[in-house]
Structures are given as structure tokens and as C-alpha cells.
Scaffold this motif. Structure first.
Motif, mmCIF file in Angstrom:
data_model
loop_
_atom_site.group_PDB
_atom_site.id
_atom_site.type_symbol
_atom_site.label_atom_id
_atom_site.label_comp_id
_atom_site.label_asym_id
_atom_site.label_seq_id
_atom_site.Cartn_x
_atom_site.Cartn_y
_atom_site.Cartn_z
ATOM 1 N N ARG A 131 -9.710 0.663 14.289
ATOM 2 C CA ARG A 131 -11.067 0.634 13.889
ATOM 3 C C ARG A 131 -12.001 2.071 14.418
ATOM 4 O O ARG A 131 -12.701 2.554 13.322
ATOM 5 C CB ARG A 131 -11.762 -0.553 14.163
ATOM 6 N N ARG A 134 -10.816 4.816 12.285
ATOM 7 C CA ARG A 134 -11.249 4.846 10.976
ATOM 8 C C ARG A 134 -12.482 5.119 10.739
ATOM 9 O O ARG A 134 -13.081 5.618 9.733
ATOM 10 C CB ARG A 134 -10.820 3.028 10.702
ATOM 11 N N SER A 138 -14.214 7.662 8.483
ATOM 12 C CA SER A 138 -15.409 7.390 7.574
ATOM 13 C C SER A 138 -16.512 8.338 7.706
ATOM 14 O O SER A 138 -17.163 8.658 6.604
ATOM 15 C CB SER A 138 -15.796 6.011 7.732
ATOM 16 N N GLU A 157 -15.239 3.315 3.221
ATOM 17 C CA GLU A 157 -14.148 2.535 3.996
ATOM 18 C C GLU A 157 -12.649 2.492 3.413
ATOM 19 O O GLU A 157 -11.812 2.411 4.089
ATOM 20 C CB GLU A 157 -14.673 1.159 4.072
ATOM 21 N N ALA A 158 -12.403 2.229 2.107
ATOM 22 C CA ALA A 158 -11.063 1.977 1.577
ATOM 23 C C ALA A 158 -10.451 3.472 1.804
ATOM 24 O O ALA A 158 -9.094 3.299 2.027
ATOM 25 C CB ALA A 158 -11.388 1.798 0.163
ATOM 26 N N THR A 161 -9.435 3.984 5.416
ATOM 27 C CA THR A 161 -8.053 3.141 5.608
ATOM 28 C C THR A 161 -6.732 3.644 5.227
ATOM 29 O O THR A 161 -5.885 3.867 6.058
ATOM 30 C CB THR A 161 -8.558 1.745 5.121
ATOM 31 N N GLU A 164 -5.872 6.706 7.482
ATOM 32 C CA GLU A 164 -5.402 6.372 8.712
ATOM 33 C C GLU A 164 -4.063 5.892 8.412
ATOM 34 O O GLU A 164 -3.072 6.005 9.297
ATOM 35 C CB GLU A 164 -6.315 5.330 9.110
ATOM 36 N N ALA A 165 -3.832 5.112 7.468
ATOM 37 C CA ALA A 165 -2.487 4.615 7.271
ATOM 38 C C ALA A 165 -1.410 5.676 6.945
ATOM 39 O O ALA A 165 -0.270 5.546 7.407
ATOM 40 C CB ALA A 165 -2.384 3.744 5.885
#
Length: 226
Positions: A131, A134, A138, A157-158, A161, A164-165
Motif C-alpha cells: 500500500r 502504491r 499514485s 488508484e487503479a 495498482t 505496482e503489479a
């Protein structure tokens, strides 16, 4: 902020040595098989000195995750960019170099994630570290939007994510098969993906982007030192 006193500096150095020792021991033997005595021996300190800084293996587990995030912030040095593409390439190169320059972390990352699948407290600790990373991404996307470098219609936010993935997926592949894949080619392709995903049709204000990113990391460092 003034300089650390000598006792505080030594205490900080001891704490960092214990965390590094725990990283090595957990990576070598696995979290479950490692003991606090193993870590004290690796750090070449007494058990009393270790317990002065950390009450348990769980506390060390959390400290390792926090230290990884802290290193990401402290080691990243924003630099001038002539274009948004150059700024993206620098961000990607930093993430790639982080994997390449810390080979000792390969087994450790997998061990920490495996432990997170077994224990709720470890899952929470890992989720918190994800988090934090992330939230950093952001913030970078938000700065890019303010500078008209990133599209305004992006869901911050998406998007964070997904970015980061990609990095976490690379970390897993690097841990399991470090010799497979050309990191330079991966870096170019990752930069292409990010550029096409976030960039606006115009150049945007690259100077404002640079100023915002520099200010963000200065604030993060000040918060870390306070």
C-alpha cells in the motif's frame, strides 16, 4: 534537523545491522526455521542487544518490509528530464536496477510473501508495504496529471495498482529465474507501455513535473528523518 548524537548513531547502525542480518538469515533458512539466536549470531551481537531493538522475529519481519520501502524513497534521486518519456525511462531504470543491484533479496522477497500467505499478521504487514509503494506511485501520477503530462481521465488508484503489479511480477520472475529475459529489452518495453498508457497528446509541462517529483521526495525524506 541536527546531527545524531554518537550514542544514537551507534544505536541506528546496530539496528540496521540487525535488519540486514535478519534478511540474510530469513533468505537462507526461511522465516519459520530461523531463530532469534541465528540472527544475533549473524549480526555478531548479543541477544540482549538484539532484544533492545526488536522484541521478536515478527517485529523484525515488519522492520524488513518497512526498510525496503524506506530504501526505495531514500535511494531514488529525481533528476532533470527533457521529456516525459525520459522521466518514465528513469523511473523504470531505477526499478530494474533495484532488482539487479540487490540479488541477495531474491530469496528473501519470496520468503516474506510465502509467510504472508500463512499468517494473518504477516499478510497485513506485506499488504501495508504494498500500500505504501502504491501510494507513492499514485502521488507521482497525480503530479504528472497536474503537469498535464498524464491523462486527466486516468483512474489514479487503479493505474498505481497495475504499475505496482508489473514490478512485483518482475520481482517474482527475477527471484525464480534471474537469467531469463533481457532486462534492457524489458525496460524499453515497460517504458513504452507506461508512455502509451499515461501520456497526453501534448508534451505537457515537464519542468513542473520535475519540480513536483523533487518536492515529493524531499518531503518523504524529511518525514523519514523526523
Amino acid at each position: 534537523m541536527g546531527r545524531l548524537t554518537l550514542p544514537k548513531q551507534r544505536a541506528q547502525e546496530t539496528r540496521e545491522r540487525i535488519i540486514h542480518a535478519a534478511e540474510l538469515v530469513f533468505a537462507r533458512h526461511g522465516y519459520g526455521e530461523s531463530t532469534v539466536q541465528d540472527i544475533a549470531d549473524e549480526a555478531a551481537i548479543s541477544m540482549g542487544a538484539l532484544y533492545h531493538h526488536f522484541a521478536s522475529k515478527e517485529e523484525l519481519f515488519r522492520a524488513i518490509l518497512e526498510e525496503h520501502v524506506r530504501r526505495d524513497v531514500m535511494e531514488y534521486e529525481p533528476r532533470p528530464a527533457s521529456s516525459s518519456r525520459e522521466a518514465i525511462e528513469y523511473f523504470v531504470a531505477y526499478q530494474i536496477d533495484h532488482l539487479r543491484q540487490h540479488p541477495e533479496l531474491r530469496g528473501l522477497q519470496m520468503e516474506l510473501w510465502a509467510q504472508a500467505m500463512r499468517e494473518d499478521w504477516a499478510r497485513e504487514a506485506c499488504a501495508n508495504s504494498f500500500r505504501t509503494f502504491r501510494e507513492l506511485i499514485s502521488s507521482l501520477i497525480g503530479i504528472a496529471q497536474e503537469a498535464s503530462v498524464a491523462r486527466r481521465d486516468l483512474d489514479i488508484e487503479a493505474s498505481a495498482t497495475l504499475i505496482e503489479a508489473i514490478f512485483l511480477g518482475m520481482a517474482i520472475q527475477w527471484a525464480v529465474a534471474p537469467d531469463e529475459g533481457d532486462l534492457e529489452s524489458i525496460a524499453r518495453t515497460w517504458s513504452d507501455m507506461l508512455e502509451r498508457f499515461i501520456q497526453t497528446d501534448d508534451r505537457g509541462d515537464v519542468e513542473a513535473l520535475e519540480t513536483g517529483v523533487t518536492q515529493l521526495f524531499e518531503e518523504l525524506r524529511e518525514g523519514d528523518e523526523s
